[in-house]
Design an enzyme around this catalytic site. Structure first.
Site, mmCIF file in Angstrom:
data_model
loop_
_atom_site.group_PDB
_atom_site.id
_atom_site.type_symbol
_atom_site.label_atom_id
_atom_site.label_comp_id
_atom_site.label_asym_id
_atom_site.label_seq_id
_atom_site.Cartn_x
_atom_site.Cartn_y
_atom_site.Cartn_z
ATOM 1 N N HIS A 12 0.844 -1.209 0.000
ATOM 2 C CA HIS A 12 0.000 0.000 0.000
ATOM 3 C C HIS A 12 0.880 1.261 0.000
ATOM 4 C CE1 HIS A 12 0.010 -0.734 4.637
ATOM 5 N NE2 HIS A 12 1.036 0.033 4.299
ATOM 6 N N HIS A 59 -2.051 3.940 9.998
ATOM 7 C CA HIS A 59 -0.687 4.369 10.332
ATOM 8 C C HIS A 59 -0.738 5.565 11.274
ATOM 9 C CE1 HIS A 59 -0.324 2.128 6.550
ATOM 10 N NE2 HIS A 59 0.939 1.915 6.857
ATOM 11 N N HIS A 193 10.164 -3.835 4.897
ATOM 12 C CA HIS A 193 10.639 -2.449 4.951
ATOM 13 C C HIS A 193 10.797 -1.968 6.380
ATOM 14 C CE1 HIS A 193 6.228 -1.870 4.945
ATOM 15 N NE2 HIS A 193 6.324 -0.561 5.142
ATOM 16 N N GLU A 240 3.708 -5.897 8.601
ATOM 17 C CA GLU A 240 2.442 -5.633 7.894
ATOM 18 C C GLU A 240 1.996 -6.873 7.110
ATOM 19 O OE1 GLU A 240 2.652 -0.794 7.106
ATOM 20 O OE2 GLU A 240 2.989 -2.130 5.413
HETATM 21 C C1 DHB Z 1 6.153 3.159 2.746
HETATM 22 C C2 DHB Z 1 5.557 1.927 2.877
HETATM 23 C C3 DHB Z 1 4.481 1.745 3.732
HETATM 24 O O1 DHB Z 1 3.865 0.561 3.943
HETATM 25 C C4 DHB Z 1 3.986 2.815 4.437
HETATM 26 O O2 DHB Z 1 2.924 2.623 5.221
HETATM 27 C C5 DHB Z 1 4.585 4.069 4.342
HETATM 28 C C6 DHB Z 1 5.669 4.233 3.478
HETATM 29 C C7 DHB Z 1 7.288 3.384 1.825
HETATM 30 O O3 DHB Z 1 7.827 2.431 1.285
HETATM 31 O O4 DHB Z 1 7.643 4.538 1.603
HETATM 32 FE FE FE Z 2 2.392 0.747 5.702
#
Ligand code: DHB
Ligand code: FE
Length: 290
Positions: A12, A59, A193, A240
């Protein structure tokens, strides 16, 4: 009877929503990312779900440190795109499905999942970016949406095993709903991430690809991954991906993988996307249930 026909997983990534909102998704630079959703856009036009149960995480937009529901279900009439600091995204208001949402809530609570009930909230990129990636730019979202928010922001998030079991319970709830409707379950978020701290920028492509491979049949293996392992291997935000297990648990054991797309890097993560259709279910055969 209501039926879950398909499941969909997708990251997302907020950057992709921003690119679409600027009208830049056709740029050559972004083509390798957005082209992976061409199949999806055609597929969803054919599938025409009436309702999508959209599993996502907030978030710290509508929920913050004041209250952190582990599992929350939206029973409201509608949800506005949230202002996450740059103004609300110019995308349609999300229409809920209160009657079905209350049915699912009752069933889940009776099955031992003590859901938090939410009647009013704004929805952030976790929910609106998947809608944009799948449906494109539209005046109205072509289906109703039941937001199912999972805490993946503040440790400890729910275990993968609990998420898989919640998916099973969602399937049982839908099986008991008398109206003839086509329901999909989407699991969003990921892939690996980490946005903050010393390891910010971490991406683990091997982990991502193994997760997507195992989700089809070896989801019990994924369900056994601990939160600490998620953090170590896939970064603080990698957990996530437990939300994909809710989607998987809502499907039959026998599924057909219709489509897969993976592109790395995108923003601070990788774009992962998968589509499963339920193989025909023999409702009396427990083996057919995930
Ligand atoms: C990013 C990825 C995410 O899942 C999120 O919630 C906010 C930022 C990103 O890769 O920048
Ligand atoms: Fe996210």
């Amino acid at each position: 009877m209501a039926k879950i026909t398909a499941g969909l997983g997708t990251s997302h990534i907020p950057l992709l929503g921003h690119i679409m909102d600027k009208g830049d998704s056709g740029d050559d630079k972004w083509a390798p990312i957005f082209d992976g959703f061409q199949f999806t856009k055609q597929w969803i036009r054919e599938q025409k779900p009436d309702v999508v149960i959209l599993v996502y995480n907030d978030h710290a937009t509508s929920f913050d440190m004041k209250f952190i529901p582990t599992f929350a279900i939206g029973c409201g009439e509608e949800y506005r795109p949230a202002d996450e600091g740059y103004g609300a995204r110019p995308v349609p208001v999300v229409k809920g499905a209160p009657q079905l949402a209350w049915h699912i809530t009752e069933s889940l609570i009776q099955q031992g999942f003590d859901m938090t009930i939410v009647n009013e909230m704004d929805v952030d990129h976790g929910l609106t970016v998947p809608l944009s990636m799948v449906f494109g730019e539209v005046d109205e979202w072509p289906c109703q949406v039941i937001p199912l928010a999972v805490n993946t922001v503040v440790y400890p998030s729910p275990t993968g095993a609990r998420c898989l079991a919640l998916g099973n319970a969602i399937r049982a709830a839908i099986d008991q709903y008398p109206e003839d409707i086509n329901v999909q379950v989407w699991g969003t978020g990921g892939m690996s991430h980490q946005l903050l701290g010393e390891r910010a920028g971490l991406i683990n492509k091997e982990w991502d690809l193994a997760f997507m491979d195992d989700l089809k049949s070896d989801y019990d293996k994924l369900a056994a991954i601990s939160q600490v392992e998620y953090i170590r291997e896939s970064g603080t935000e990698g957990c996530e991906m437990v939300m994909w297990l809710i989607m998987r648990g809502a499907l039959n054991h026998q599924i057909n993988e219709m489509h897969r797309h993976y592109h790395v890097p995108v923003s601070n993560t990788a774009l992962g996307h998968i589509i499963y259709e339920n193989a025909d279910l023999d409702v009396d055969n427990e083996e057919d249930k995930a």
